[in-house]
Design an enzyme around this catalytic site. Sequence first.
Site, mmCIF file in Angstrom:
data_model
loop_
_atom_site.group_PDB
_atom_site.id
_atom_site.type_symbol
_atom_site.label_atom_id
_atom_site.label_comp_id
_atom_site.label_asym_id
_atom_site.label_seq_id
_atom_site.Cartn_x
_atom_site.Cartn_y
_atom_site.Cartn_z
ATOM 1 N N HIS B 146 0.852 -1.190 0.000
ATOM 2 C CA HIS B 146 0.000 0.000 0.000
ATOM 3 C C HIS B 146 0.882 1.230 0.000
ATOM 4 O O HIS B 146 1.806 1.332 0.788
ATOM 5 C CB HIS B 146 -0.904 0.013 1.236
ATOM 6 C CG HIS B 146 -1.976 -1.021 1.177
ATOM 7 N ND1 HIS B 146 -3.071 -0.887 0.375
ATOM 8 C CD2 HIS B 146 -2.104 -2.207 1.808
ATOM 9 C CE1 HIS B 146 -3.845 -1.956 0.523
ATOM 10 N NE2 HIS B 146 -3.280 -2.779 1.382
ATOM 11 N N CYS B 188 -0.851 1.939 -4.989
ATOM 12 C CA CYS B 188 -1.586 3.144 -5.364
ATOM 13 C C CYS B 188 -0.590 4.282 -5.595
ATOM 14 O O CYS B 188 0.425 4.362 -4.911
ATOM 15 C CB CYS B 188 -2.557 3.544 -4.274
ATOM 16 S SG CYS B 188 -3.853 2.337 -4.050
#
Lengths: 531, 307
Positions: B146, B188
Amino acid sequence: MDVIEKDNESSVTVKTSATNDSDEIWEIIDKEDDEDLRNLSAAVYAFILLVIGIPLWWRMTEVQRHPLPYSQISELSSMDIVIATDIFVFTKNPSDTERIIEHIYTKFNSTMFSVKAQTSTLIHSDDTFEKLETAITPLGSLQLIETTNVDSIVAGLGRNVYFPPATDISILMDSLERLLQTDALSDSMISMLNPGKHSEDAQVVAERQRRVRPSSNYNVLLTVVNPEPDKLRVSWKPEIPLNRYLQPLLNQLQLIANFSVQSQWLYLIDLIQKPVNLNGTFVLDKNQAQYIITPLEKKLGSGVSRDPCIHFVVYVTPCSFIPLYFHENNQLTTAMMSARWGGVQFLNADQIRCNESTESFIPDDLSIMSPIVTQFHSLIGVPDVSKYVLLMPHRSSTLRTWQLDSMYRLKIVEQYTNARITLTSLARLLGEISNIVIIEEVGKAVTESVEAAINVLQCLEKGQLEEALKFSKIAFETSEFAFTHPSLLALLYFPDDQKYAVYIPLFLPVMIPVLMSLKGVKKWIQLKYKI
Amino acid sequence: MKPCLLLTLTCLHFSNVFVCQANHSNNWAVLVDTSRFWFNYRHVANVLSIYRSVKRLGIPDSQIILMVADDMACNPRNPSPATVYNNADQQLNVYGDDVEVDFRGYEVTVENFVRLLTGRLPPDTPRSKQLLTDEGSNILIYLTGHGGDGFLKFQDSEEVTSQELADALEQMWQKRRYHEIFFMIDTCQASSMYEKFYSPNILAMASSLVGEDSLSHHVDPAIGVYIIDRYTFYALKFLENVKLKSRISMKNFLGVCPKQDCISTVGVRTDLFHRDPAKVPITDFFGSVRPVELTFNFLDISNTPLQ
């Protein structure tokens, strides 16, 4: 916190004492004392925090940087390598000698070498060829001797180079350049300093790319692979030929690096690539050959030490593929080599041994060891000058004296350049990245390395190759140690923004009441001393 | 006549590719999954799938550094223990029986990652946990987890910033610890991680641009969580068709996962890379082919002096 607690206590005292009328006077005195005490303690807190605390915190969170000899490090890049080398010339005719000496000076004018050419006094014109070979010459030098015993330029076993009378001087000079490896030395240096740049000579570049990476310790691992131990028994003790043929060479190289030699047997490992049958001979062409190393490598177990490992694999050919060879441009060979890695060779047993399981196959030591020694020479960086100069037959795995000299020079240049790059990049990184920690141990190693590097240059200028090699090894090892020291990273994952993110929430709540009480303290001082 | 000519041209093109090939002498891979917890199952599946691909294409375990932050195969919530699948059809158990994890669980930290790259490890570190590369090494770096704009989260508790990563790579370059790097990241706002790079010879690819999320591909109802990310899914689909001898260039690989598949936009950075990706075979980073030369003339060592 303490201040507030005290406040509560005194207010309790005030409450209880208020019930007693006779204590009213004491109450006033108490109140005065209490205010003094409160302001005093606030002043002390402020003093401790601001005068002692903040500087201490500042000092303790400062990135520790032991002073490094920056100026000396930057000086290193402006200093050139100059290798003092003696060249002795001997011809029958003094005017020829003079002419050759002159040419030597012009040829080596703009190289790393500072050549001192002179007429040889070490030998006599009537010496026999055998006697010439045994002439004692100083370390690092070369001796050019004109003799009718040779038809072309021949490099001897010691430091002698023989040439026939009436040799073209420019050819002689080219050979001399090859023997001293001027191109290889400058290529080794340039390619390390500016990755991407290299010599125009393809052979020099190929030889450099083949050499194992610089290190002071190497492992040599000989692996004998018998893929079909059930069909073919091989009776061979690798340690005997290793001691007989490789060890003398390793002893010769002991100043350059330590080599630790090991051997192992592995069984039932498939070659994966399918050999092609070419009129009864099985061959793997070069394109197929490049795919056999990686599957082999998985089983070899190089994970024993962090030093570079030179692998030699002796692959006993499976019975159904005997005889098996590598193949390129219609030439067959049993051995191949991969740059910086090692070599693989096929060991073809006699077809008869395959079916008779009673008798085991005894390979020939010499035919296994000669490819290994040949490849070992290439991998450690022994220059191949056979294309340019005829070599006197040596019949030994050891190096000729002039070859050992050029190995020394190559290693010195390699290790010195490596140390120089490491030191300059460390100095530059410290400027670029503010969080790198330099503890005392690292600082000392850097200083030691810089001093050794300067000593390398000084020894080379005096032509002391052995000392220079020793210093270059120290410079290389200590600079490596300093650059890869674990403490350098102590703060790297703790950047400034994180520092404030940690300290501000921790200290700000404490600082606010202390700073605010300063106003009260000021008022109290003004009142007390009626300023 | 026409198809024949076309064929010759293709061969010429490919022979060109092969000339470029011998620039590096060995291949390494650093594969990192940075996130833990069961709902991040897909990140472990991502990294193990890439691990299987590079291993199949020939990089030996001794030259793969695998960092996996959590052990999904042994998680009590795993309905089929000791397996990790990257596809709902459960055709391929990517955990397999020969996975060599070098850094696992709480060993996967920013510190260990940066130490690994820069080579500043404690002296007692085993060889399997070291990146022993030199100036001839090509390195594949794959990161998944992440992240956000300018950082990648490790272990839910710390993060590596793009600046730290760029500095670590610069130190590797200064110390001649690589020849070329292919940097691949699936997270991301992934492209923010390579924007700060300033060292040469790095080809970078990211699953999404700044401001975009990278999305997962599909759920396995039996496992109950998403099991692979979109970008890695399509990258793997591409890699499955690559054989050790196939002549597919990096340019083809840089085109994987177009926007209709990925939903996010795949980012590519080529300005630091000095070669044309169309001429770089994919096996320069995803496989291991050592340059070889045959030895024809052997030295005569028959009279080596006895000691």
